[in-house]
Design an enzyme around this catalytic site. Structure first.
Site, PDB file in Angstrom:
ATOM      1  N   LYS A 243      -8.840   3.420  -2.091  1.00  0.00           N
ATOM      2  CA  LYS A 243      -9.406   2.932  -0.936  1.00  0.00           C
ATOM      3  C   LYS A 243     -10.634   3.928  -0.464  1.00  0.00           C
ATOM      4  CE  LYS A 243      -7.417   1.850   3.503  1.00  0.00           C
ATOM      5  NZ  LYS A 243      -5.954   2.071   4.292  1.00  0.00           N
TER       6      LYS A 243
ATOM      7  N   CYS B 108      -5.049  -2.917   3.030  1.00  0.00           N
ATOM      8  CA  CYS B 108      -4.934  -2.734   4.453  1.00  0.00           C
ATOM      9  C   CYS B 108      -6.387  -3.187   4.984  1.00  0.00           C
ATOM     10  CB  CYS B 108      -4.671  -1.405   4.907  1.00  0.00           C
ATOM     11  SG  CYS B 108      -3.953  -0.867   6.482  1.00  0.00           S
TER      12      CYS B 108
ATOM     13  N   GLU C 245       0.907  -1.313  -0.047  1.00  0.00           N
ATOM     14  CA  GLU C 245       0.074  -0.004  -0.083  1.00  0.00           C
ATOM     15  C   GLU C 245       1.162   1.258  -0.012  1.00  0.00           C
ATOM     16  OE1 GLU C 245      -2.212   1.037   3.325  1.00  0.00           O
ATOM     17  OE2 GLU C 245      -3.994   1.125   2.266  1.00  0.00           O
TER      18      GLU C 245
END
Ligand SMILES: *[C@@H]1O[C@H](CO)[C@@H](O)[C@H](O)[C@H]1NC(C)=O
Ligand SMILES: *[C@@H]1O[C@H](CO)[C@@H](O)[C@H](O)[C@H]1NC(C)=O
Ligand SMILES: *[C@@H]1O[C@H](CO)[C@@H](O)[C@H](O)[C@H]1NC(C)=O
Ligand SMILES: *[C@@H]1O[C@H](CO)[C@@H](O)[C@H](O)[C@H]1NC(C)=O
Ligand SMILES: *[C@@H]1O[C@H](CO)[C@@H](O)[C@H](O)[C@H]1NC(C)=O
Ligand SMILES: *[C@@H]1O[C@H](CO)[C@@H](O)[C@H](O)[C@H]1NC(C)=O
Ligand SMILES: *[C@@H]1O[C@H](CO)[C@@H](O)[C@H](O)[C@H]1NC(C)=O
Ligand SMILES: *[C@@H]1O[C@H](CO)[C@@H](O)[C@H](O)[C@H]1NC(C)=O
Length: 368
Positions: A168, A202, A89
């Site tokens: 995200k 994540c 990430e």
């Protein structure tokens, strides 16, 4: 689905060849028995080390240097036969560990300047690396648009096509102070010649908002990107940094989805089977210059033509309706402010940094 072809400028010849060749420029006959995956676990350039070091004194991240290093790792992976190279990430330009208010005040301007822009020279360099090495790339990057930054992922095919580009959906905790929220339409599983692939990053692996729509789409390979990961049993790790917790989320994801699941992070990285076994791992304490990449070979032959959904599964429309029906009668059915899409303007971040007093820990401007 977004589909962007790399500009004809750089690669007109290569693309001319590619257009007449079905899928691959290099490997014209992909070996479905042996998808070779390379997981990047090395640190980006100038990123504070060791893994849990959150001291940013005198650190300036270096996007240009990190892109150069990333391309070196892609080439190294390709010489070992990799078909897919996966990055952690926001590996471009590096995840800001310990991004508290003082970090924002002291580093956010550099961070924004070193975030990656779609269509920039650095971006085109990465697309060219996919083409020249004949590999898929799963990128994790801080993306800069004109007015905001986003925690982005992209899947690039070996022709340089962007087959998935997402943000995200809801950055976690303090991440929301600097990055803007993404949209739900990026929760899309992509059909590749090696089966169906999906990407999350994540703590998206912790939340049904993101996991349920992905698992409903029947993935064969799940690409999970995490920022950094100390080893199991590291007492200095905070709960949200602990391998015990993050690997548990990934393992449950693998079992629920039935997908081989990659755990990609700077430091500890792993591959988890659909039955929860650890198929491969590389520990954080292993020198990352000795083992910057973790390799895994996967037989994808049985994954051709797999279904895209199963209306009779635990992740189906019928079950989604049940979740709503099971909503406790005493909780109001109202949409709160939590789900409002948050956009953080770069100008507001820079004003906060400019007005920050490092002695008092306060700024004349509000944190957006
Ligand atoms: C943490 O990283 C900073 C910046 O790179 C460096 O100056 C410092 O020495 C590192 N701390 C430790 C304990 O290695
Ligand atoms: C799979 O591909 C890798 C990389 O080319 C190679 O090292 C490995 O021997 C292959 N495995 C099989 C079973 O063909
Ligand atoms: C990074 O590279 C770009 C060209 O791709 C160049 O314009 C820019 O000045 C470089 N940035 C730094 C900090 O060297
Ligand atoms: C892939 O093809 C390109 C263009 O033909 C070539 O330059 C490159 O070296 C090849 N890459 C590999 C890994 O074989
Ligand atoms: C971003 O800025 C550039 C240059 O000022 C402009 O050409 C472009 O239209 C802008 N893009 C968006 C999405 O506002
Ligand atoms: C965790 O680390 C401690 C101290 O090094 C050690 O005594 C213990 O056995 C470890 N536990 C596990 C489960 O590895
Ligand atoms: C790969 O899987 C297919 C289908 O399940 C099987 O027929 C084939 O033998 C496997 N190949 C290898 C090298 O294990
Ligand atoms: C910064 O904060 C300190 C402590 O509150 C205060 O003494 C100082 O005057 C402030 N500096 C500025 C430039 O406001």
């Amino acid at each position: 689905m977004l589909s962007t072809t790399l500009g004809a400028l750089l690669l007109s010849n290569l693309l001319a060849v590619a257009q007449s060749t079905p899928i691959y420029q290099n490997a014209t006959t992909p070996d479905y028995n042996n998808l070779t995956i390379a997981i990047v676990r090395a640190a980006p350039v100038n990123w504070p080390m060791p893994i849990l070091n959150k001291t940013w004194t005198d650190v300036t991240l270096d996007l240009n240097g990190t892109v150069t290093y990333g391309v070196e790792l892609i080439a190294q992976a390709a010489t070992k036969g990799a078909n897919l190279v996966v990055f952690p990430e926001t590996w471009f330009p590096g995840y800001p560990k310990g991004n508290d208010n003082a970090w924002i005040a002291g580093h956010v301007e550099d961070y924004i300047a070193n975030s990656l822009e779609i269509g920039s020279e650095n971006w085109n360099t990465l697309l060219s690396a996919a083409v020249s090495n004949g590999v898929y790339l799963a990128l994790g990057f801080s993306e800069k648009t004109n007015s905001s930054i986003y925690m982005a992922q992209a899947l690039i095919d070996p022709l340089g096509n962007v087959v998935l580009h997402r943000h995200k959906v809801r950055p976690s905790g303090g991440e929301r102070d600097i990055w803007s929220d993404g949209t739900l339409d990026g929760l899309e599983v992509i059909t590749t010649p090696y089966g169906r692939w999906g990407l999350l990053e994540c703590w998206e692996h912790y939340h049904p908002t993101m996991t349920f729509p992905m698992q409903a789409q029947l993935e064969n390979l799940h690409i999970g990107s995490w920022p950094y990961q100390p080893d199991f049993n590291t007492s200095a790790a905070l709960y949200w940094e602990a391998a015990e917790n993050n690997m548990a989320a990934s393992t449950i994801y693998a079992i629920n989805s039935g997908a081989t699941t990659l755990f990609t992070a700077v430091g500890y990285s792993a591959v988890i089977s659909s039955t929860g076994e650890r198929l491969a791992e590389e520990k954080a304490v292993t020198s990352m210059s000795e083992a910057p990449l973790l390799y895994y070979n996967m037989n994808t032959t049985a994954m051709h033509g797999t279904d895209a959904y199963d209306v009779n599964s635990e992740q189906s429309w019928g079950v989604l309706k049940e979740i709503e029906a099971a909503w406790a009668y005493y909780i109001p059915k109202v949409t709160g402010t939590y789900v409002l899409q948050k956009t953080v303007e770069i100008t507001d971040l820079l004003a906060y940094a400019a007005g920050y007093n490092f002695t008092s820990g306060t700024s004349t401007a509000a944190l957006p």
